[in-house]
Design a protein around this motif. Sequence first.
Motif, short mmCIF file in Angstrom:
data_model
loop_
_atom_site.label_atom_id
_atom_site.label_comp_id
_atom_site.label_asym_id
_atom_site.label_seq_id
_atom_site.Cartn_x
_atom_site.Cartn_y
_atom_site.Cartn_z
N GLY A 1 -3.89 -0.98 -5.32
CA GLY A 1 -4.10 -1.33 -3.92
C GLY A 1 -3.88 -2.81 -3.68
N ALA B 1 -8.82 -6.35 -0.56
CA ALA B 1 -9.72 -6.16 -1.71
C ALA B 1 -8.94 -6.29 -3.01
CB ALA B 1 -10.39 -4.79 -1.64
N ASP C 1 0.96 -1.06 -5.72
CA ASP C 1 0.75 -0.63 -4.32
C ASP C 1 1.95 0.20 -3.90
OD1 ASP C 1 -1.14 -1.76 -1.73
OD2 ASP C 1 0.73 -0.71 -1.28
N SER C 2 1.66 1.22 -3.11
CA SER C 2 2.74 2.10 -2.69
C SER C 2 3.62 1.46 -1.63
CB SER C 2 2.16 3.41 -2.17
OG SER C 2 1.17 3.13 -1.21
N GLN D 1 -3.74 -1.93 4.94
CA GLN D 1 -3.74 -1.37 6.30
C GLN D 1 -3.73 -2.47 7.37
OE1 GLN D 1 -3.13 0.87 8.87
NE2 GLN D 1 -4.11 2.29 7.48
N ALA E 1 0.39 5.47 -7.06
CA ALA E 1 -0.41 6.00 -8.16
C ALA E 1 -0.80 7.44 -7.84
CB ALA E 1 -1.65 5.15 -8.36
N PHE F 1 -12.14 -0.63 15.98
CA PHE F 1 -10.80 -0.90 15.49
C PHE F 1 -9.72 -0.36 16.43
CE2 PHE F 1 -13.08 -1.01 11.25
CZ PHE F 1 -13.24 -2.39 11.32
N PRO G 1 -8.05 -3.83 18.38
CA PRO G 1 -6.88 -4.55 17.90
C PRO G 1 -5.60 -3.72 18.02
CG PRO G 1 -8.41 -4.06 16.09
CD PRO G 1 -9.12 -3.78 17.37
N GLU H 1 -12.64 -0.57 0.87
CA GLU H 1 -13.05 0.63 1.59
C GLU H 1 -13.43 1.84 0.73
OE1 GLU H 1 -9.79 0.61 4.37
OE2 GLU H 1 -11.09 -0.31 5.87
N GLY I 1 -14.53 -3.44 7.35
CA GLY I 1 -13.61 -4.50 7.80
C GLY I 1 -13.02 -5.27 6.64
N TRP I 2 -11.99 -6.05 6.96
CA TRP I 2 -11.24 -6.69 5.88
C TRP I 2 -12.03 -7.78 5.17
CZ3 TRP I 2 -10.13 -11.86 5.89
CH2 TRP I 2 -10.22 -12.55 7.11
N SER J 1 -14.01 -6.17 2.49
CA SER J 1 -13.10 -5.74 1.42
C SER J 1 -12.74 -6.91 0.53
CB SER J 1 -11.84 -5.12 2.02
OG SER J 1 -12.12 -3.85 2.55
C1 FAD Z 1 -5.87 1.05 13.10
C2 FAD Z 1 -6.71 0.13 12.31
C3 FAD Z 1 -7.17 -1.06 12.85
C4 FAD Z 1 -7.97 -1.91 12.12
N1 FAD Z 1 -8.42 -3.06 12.67
C5 FAD Z 1 -9.23 -3.89 11.96
C6 FAD Z 1 -9.75 -5.10 12.48
O1 FAD Z 1 -9.47 -5.42 13.60
N2 FAD Z 1 -10.58 -5.87 11.73
C7 FAD Z 1 -10.89 -5.52 10.46
O2 FAD Z 1 -11.64 -6.23 9.79
N3 FAD Z 1 -10.44 -4.37 9.92
C8 FAD Z 1 -9.61 -3.54 10.64
N4 FAD Z 1 -9.16 -2.38 10.11
C9 FAD Z 1 -9.64 -1.99 8.81
C10 FAD Z 1 -8.79 -2.69 7.78
O3 FAD Z 1 -7.63 -1.94 7.61
C11 FAD Z 1 -9.55 -2.80 6.54
O4 FAD Z 1 -10.73 -3.49 6.78
C12 FAD Z 1 -8.83 -3.50 5.41
O5 FAD Z 1 -7.45 -3.32 5.43
C13 FAD Z 1 -9.41 -2.94 4.16
O6 FAD Z 1 -8.89 -3.57 3.06
P1 FAD Z 1 -8.81 -2.83 1.67
O7 FAD Z 1 -8.21 -3.80 0.72
O8 FAD Z 1 -10.12 -2.25 1.33
O9 FAD Z 1 -7.84 -1.60 1.92
P2 FAD Z 1 -6.34 -1.57 2.51
O10 FAD Z 1 -6.05 -2.80 3.25
O11 FAD Z 1 -6.17 -0.29 3.20
O12 FAD Z 1 -5.47 -1.59 1.19
C14 FAD Z 1 -5.34 -0.48 0.36
C15 FAD Z 1 -3.98 -0.53 -0.27
O13 FAD Z 1 -3.94 0.43 -1.31
C16 FAD Z 1 -2.70 1.04 -1.31
N5 FAD Z 1 -2.87 2.35 -1.92
C17 FAD Z 1 -3.75 3.32 -1.57
N6 FAD Z 1 -3.62 4.38 -2.36
C18 FAD Z 1 -2.63 4.08 -3.24
C19 FAD Z 1 -2.04 4.80 -4.31
N7 FAD Z 1 -2.46 6.04 -4.65
N8 FAD Z 1 -1.05 4.21 -5.01
C20 FAD Z 1 -0.64 2.96 -4.68
N9 FAD Z 1 -1.17 2.24 -3.68
C21 FAD Z 1 -2.15 2.79 -2.96
C22 FAD Z 1 -2.30 1.11 0.14
O14 FAD Z 1 -0.90 1.19 0.25
C23 FAD Z 1 -2.85 -0.18 0.68
O15 FAD Z 1 -1.88 -1.19 0.64
C24 FAD Z 1 -8.32 -1.56 10.82
C25 FAD Z 1 -7.84 -0.38 10.27
C26 FAD Z 1 -7.03 0.46 10.99
C27 FAD Z 1 -6.51 1.72 10.39
#
Ligand code: FAD
Lengths: 541, 388
Positions: free
Chosen positions: A9, A13, A32-33, A40, A76, A165, A168, A308, A314-315, A318
């Motif tokens: 990922g 995070a 990452d895919s 996200q 993955a 969310f 945004p 997550e 939120g990011w 993470s």
């Molecule tokens: C529509 C929308 C609006 C949002 N707006 C906000 C906002 O305004 N403020 C905020 O704080 N948060 C917002 N979020 C939430 C935000 O996306 C997350 O807080 C943040 O991206 C989480 O980070 P993360 O690193 O946990 O996961 P992610 O950012 O989702 O990263 C996970 C990564 O893992 C990769 N991955 C997953 N499974 C696999 C696999 N099997 N193989 C390879 N790669 C994989 C994915 O491609 C992705 O790149 C929003 C989310 C959405 C969907």
Amino acid sequence: MTYDLVVIGGGPAGVAGALTAARAGLRVALVDSGARLGGQYFRHSAVPGAEPGLGRFLRQGRALGERADVLLRHQAWSAAREPDGTLVVHCVTRSSSAPGGGAGERTVAVRARRLLIATGAYDRPLPFPGWDLPGVLTAGGAQALLKGSGVVAGRRIVVSGTGPFLLPVACGLAGAGARVLGVFEAGVGLGLVRQPLLALDKAGEAVRYAVGLARHRVPYRTRQAVVAAHGEREVEAVTVARLDKAWNVLATRVVECDTVAAGYGFVPQIELGTQLGCETRHDVDGSPVLSVDAAQRTTVPGVWAAGEPTGVGGWRLSELEGRIAGLAIVAGHGTAPRTAPAPSTDAAAGPRGDLTTARAPAPGGDPAAAAGRPGEQEMPGEPEVPGELEMPGELEMPGEPGEPGVPVVPGVLVRRRARWRAFGEALQRAYPVEPGWQGWLRDDTLVCRCEEVPLARVREAQDLGATDARSVKLLARPGMGWCQGRICGYAVSCLAGEPPRPPRRPIAQPVTLGALSESGEASDRAPADDPPPHPNPRRSS
Amino acid sequence: MSDVIVVGAGVVGAACAYYAARAGLDVTVIDRGPVAGGTTGSGEGNVLVSDKEPGPELELAVLSNRLWRSLAERHGGNGGFEFEAKGGLVVAETPEVQERLADLAAEQAAKHDVEHTLVPAGSLRDYEPHLAGDLAGGVHYPQDAQVQPMLAAAALLGHGARSYGRGTLRLRLGAAVTGFTRSSGRVTGVRTTQGDVRGGAVINAAGTWGGEVAALAGADLPILPRRGFILVTEPLPEPLIRHKVYTAAYVTNVASDSAGLETSAVVEGTPAGTVLIGASRERVGFDRTTSVPVLARLAGQAVALFPALREVRAIRSYCGFRPYCPDHLPVIGADPRVPGLYHACGHEGAGIGLAPATGHLLAQLVAGQEPDLDLSPFRPGRFSEEDQ
Ligand SMILES: Cc1cc2nc3c(=O)[nH]c(=O)nc-3n(C[C@H](O)[C@H](O)[C@H](O)COP(=O)(O)OP(=O)(O)OC[C@H]3O[C@@H](n4cnc5c(N)ncnc54)[C@H](O)[C@@H]3O)c2cc1C
Ligand SMILES: Cc1cc2nc3c(=O)[nH]c(=O)nc-3n(C[C@H](O)[C@H](O)[C@H](O)COP(=O)(O)OP(=O)(O)OC[C@H]3O[C@@H](n4cnc5c(N)ncnc54)[C@H](O)[C@@H]3O)c2cc1C
């Protein structure tokens, strides 16, 4: 080669965790895919240029690229442990420039001593009549459209669902030239101020989005939602309903539009953890998430989780969790991964229920705080670039299990995480999904779009003796198709009257049989010999 | 109070309940989970006569095959459980194996009237156009068939309740059996997490957990789990595979005593358009952890049989635990140690296929009739010393 750490990922995070570990000298791979890092939020920047934290994330990504192997377009599909204890992440990749790459898929096994699961979450949709029409998107799907500007400009879009969310997303769409006809929040909407924690910092952002919506003249309506979409071949209009507290329809009107973006919260992506046997718990909103301790360790030795998959908040949360996981992994590096399972998290057991790291800070004389930067403000704020904050000397090695209070992680980070987690939980509490949506469905409304299962078939399965979501799936097939229940799983659980269960997906992502057949090769020493083919079953033994 | 209590709402319990109701008995089916939530929900639906050696199990299989057909006919053609008389094709990699396959088929025909056609290498593609080109031949078994096991269990319970029971086939789901009630030695019912249920006889159809249920009555029944993985592909737009197709190695694996991993491809299409690829066999207890080497091997064997599958995607996989006994035969009959207790479990990898015959014969027994087949090879007491 075996890495010290593989991170799955590349969102906030994963990148924070990988960079923290790589800066400390560990050999790190991140898969990452996607075609780019970002996850996200940062990959599909909703408000290009104006996203808080985006610039910093990009710097982190660049720094990571210099210090670690970043394997993009690697999906993955399995995380497993080999007989010698090595963790192996099986990925498929289509990149034809890679060695050995041809037309088809290749499978790549990445081996490491430690694993960090940072796979994020995906949108949680709810079904409604017409949601299978082209033009109905998830909120995240709509956000992805922003990448190619021009795709959005001129569209007439309705945003519906629940949770902050949506804002945004609506702002981003409006900013990119779409006509956003309304944001329909099924819940109570900007009730952020009523949640004291939310008022702290997040309100600033909420206000920013409120201003953005006002500038584009986007109406924001609470207790309203899109309850049906209409159209011949694609969406031409939607029914917007006024809802009561339980989301039962009170009154409706029709709004013409060509696109619907709907989202009702998030589903943490945890199947790689459950494949390895990690324990789960239910988050505030009922989502199964991976149980982790204060150091972000899962219950499986050598496996960490951040972002997550451990709960949506939120990011910033993470990123903090990724960073804390990175620090803990660094601190434990050189010592063998523990063989006994780490204590599982019990929400009641204090901050992340772990004794080996910092405890809840006592006001005033907190020993753990010494590890953080003195005078650091404790409110959730902008976390720094991983590695900028701590001098190596401020890290201490983890104590033995049971030995309290030896900080692996600066207390200030632990406290910030506690704040952001409380914030995330408060958000989940403030925007629950109410049961009335089930009344939006008709007998012929598809619950599962992949297998085209209408509500009536779900009800038939229940009449046949399906008393839980799994048996509904076995008898009526929702969730058996391409997406493996990612889209309909939550709805089917609700219809079956139970909280969603942790996923069982031994193959997390589709993989061609050709590529799959090659995945066994490197680890083929494990299985026993096949008996020689012999058609006569009457064997002498 | 019911005449019969059936413990287990898998396909075997459902068949027992159906035939008991059809015989005019009052039936209550009890399961701790939903219908088909056990191994029935994690297997395949092959109804095979081709893979069994001549002997009591094949005799049971032939009867059961006939019963599946008549059940399907009686209930709307496909029975409400996707019955498909698609036939099986066993293929041989070498001429020697083909010869031995032919010998086996001849013996199955002579002793049990199993129908077959020998297929020379050159004609294999008349049966399966996409088969690999390097095979030495095969045997076609027209009687082999397929059902959707979960629907089969649910449909049998439904048919039993609607067609015969006059409301007397009752289903109690979510109630785990925790013990037995007895009166002067005889079983008079079961204790459950939802209270006692009284009945004139109890049928233990708890599958892989049949040993545990028997133990609640103080009877020893050596039933153990044998793990199997299945791969499922994306739905194909055009059916690629018409029969159930498997290699000769499958037949030996089924009967093997090895605890280690054995795989041999059994490849078949389903009405949903997916291709199912089974089946591995391992004795590893109730361990659900996915084994990539096992999945890789299954995929490799399937691609070797059908090269066109190479670019087809596997979208999911599941595993289940076959209930097996040391001698690989099911346990069907009255328990001599516990009056009033009957067993119908331990069908290993053939419980779907063998369910109707099991239910039919046991219903005859419980109703006091002479069973159509000699049940002594399946007697529950056969594992104890007194029986030797
Ligand atoms: C529509 C929308 C609006 C949002 N707006 C906000 C906002 O305004 N403020 C905020 O704080 N948060 C917002 N979020 C939430 C935000 O996306 C997350 O807080 C943040 O991206 C989480 O980070 P993360 O690193 O946990 O996961 P992610 O950012 O989702 O990263 C996970 C990564 O893992 C990769 N991955 C997953 N499974 C696999 C696999 N099997 N193989 C390879 N790669 C994989 C994915 O491609 C992705 O790149 C929003 C989310 C959405 C969907
Ligand atoms: C991978 C795989 C592939 C297979 N392929 C085939 C095939 O192609 N053809 C074929 O014929 N067979 C096949 N089988 C075997 C077949 O699935 C089993 O033999 C069959 O399902 C057994 O059915 P059952 O009703 O005996 O057991 P189950 O379906 O397991 O039912 C037993 C029930 O008892 C209940 N129970 C247990 N304990 C208690 C208790 N204390 N109280 C209340 N309820 C209880 C359980 O909840 C369960 O629902 C396969 C098996 C596997 C694993």
